[in-house]
Design an enzyme around this catalytic site. Structure first.
Site, PDB file in Angstrom:
ATOM      1  N   VAL A  61       0.840  -1.201   0.000  1.00 58.02           N
ATOM      2  CA  VAL A  61       0.000   0.000   0.000  1.00 58.02           C
ATOM      3  C   VAL A  61       0.877   1.254   0.000  1.00 58.02           C
ATOM      4  CG1 VAL A  61      -1.668   1.349   1.360  1.00 58.02           C
ATOM      5  CG2 VAL A  61      -2.044  -1.103   0.979  1.00 58.02           C
ATOM      6  N   THR A  64       2.381   1.656  -3.428  1.00 64.08           N
ATOM      7  CA  THR A  64       1.394   2.075  -4.407  1.00 64.08           C
ATOM      8  C   THR A  64       0.949   3.513  -4.179  1.00 64.08           C
ATOM      9  OG1 THR A  64       0.625  -0.204  -4.579  1.00 64.08           O
ATOM     10  CG2 THR A  64      -0.838   1.498  -5.450  1.00 64.08           C
ATOM     11  N   GLU A  65       0.757   3.874  -2.930  1.00 69.28           N
ATOM     12  CA  GLU A  65       0.244   5.205  -2.609  1.00 69.28           C
ATOM     13  C   GLU A  65       1.283   6.315  -2.799  1.00 69.28           C
ATOM     14  OE1 GLU A  65      -2.692   6.284  -1.944  1.00 69.28           O
ATOM     15  OE2 GLU A  65      -3.824   4.500  -1.419  1.00 69.28           O
ATOM     16  N   SER A  66       2.513   6.085  -2.337  1.00 69.26           N
ATOM     17  CA  SER A  66       3.476   7.198  -2.288  1.00 69.26           C
ATOM     18  C   SER A  66       4.885   6.857  -2.762  1.00 69.26           C
ATOM     19  CB  SER A  66       3.574   7.714  -0.851  1.00 69.26           C
ATOM     20  OG  SER A  66       4.197   6.734  -0.022  1.00 69.26           O
TER      21      SER A  66
END
Length: 173
Positions: A61, A64-66
């Site tokens: 996560v 993927t996010e940052s």
């Protein structure tokens, strides 16, 4: 022991192919370590254990996010490593007994604590697959879609998270 009788040129070629394969393998491992790093391991491992979430999913996560940029801010106003909306982060902070501070969302440990808690809440409520959808698109959209993702962005997000999770599972073996 079977001996190959290909002659000196064939033996040299075979050694070259083997050496090339080793170089490619090392390059692939280095590439994976650069592209999919294990960063903030103390926080990820501690909060994954505390909130009963697979740490490799948390890494996926964050990736993927940052891409592990603790100063990341999205167009929607999501902040930090796990790209939390301030309203979501405030709700999570209350749930974990933490004082909410918007500026602290840029701190890796604080962001990972709140983000991992939120992920655990979504997993408990919806299961792992739908939790990833809700993490990206929101619980309201998840409820309205009745099992069919309707945002192309969310479809791509889900694919990236599961790909990253598989890479982190491979790397942790």
């Amino acid at each position: 022991m079977v001996r190959w009788r290909g002659g000196p040129v064939a033996g040299w070629l075979l050694k070259g192919v083997a050496a090339g394969a080793v170089v490619l393998l090392v390059a692939a491992v280095l590439f994976l370590n650069i592209l999919f790093p294990f960063k903030y391991t103390g926080s990820v491992e501690a909060y994954s254990k505390q909130y009963n979430v697979d740490s490799r999913l948390v890494y996926a996560v964050i990736w993927t996010e940052s891409k592990f940029d603790k100063n990341a801010v999205s167009r929607a106003g999501a902040v930090g490593l796990m790209q939390l909306l301030p309203s979501t982060a405030e709700w999570c902070a209350e749930k974990v007994g933490e004082e909410y501070n918007r500026q602290r969302l840029y701190e890796a440990d604080y962001n990972i604590k709140l983000g991992t808690y939120y992920l655990s809440y979504l997993i408990r409520k919806y299961g792992e697959n739908d939790a990833i959808t809700a993490y990206n698109a929101g619980e309201r959209n998840l409820s309205r879609w009745a099992g069919e993702v309707r945002f192309k962005e969310t479809e791509e997000y889900i694919k990236r998270v599961w790909l990253a999770k598989r890479v982190y599972e491979f790397k942790s073996k």
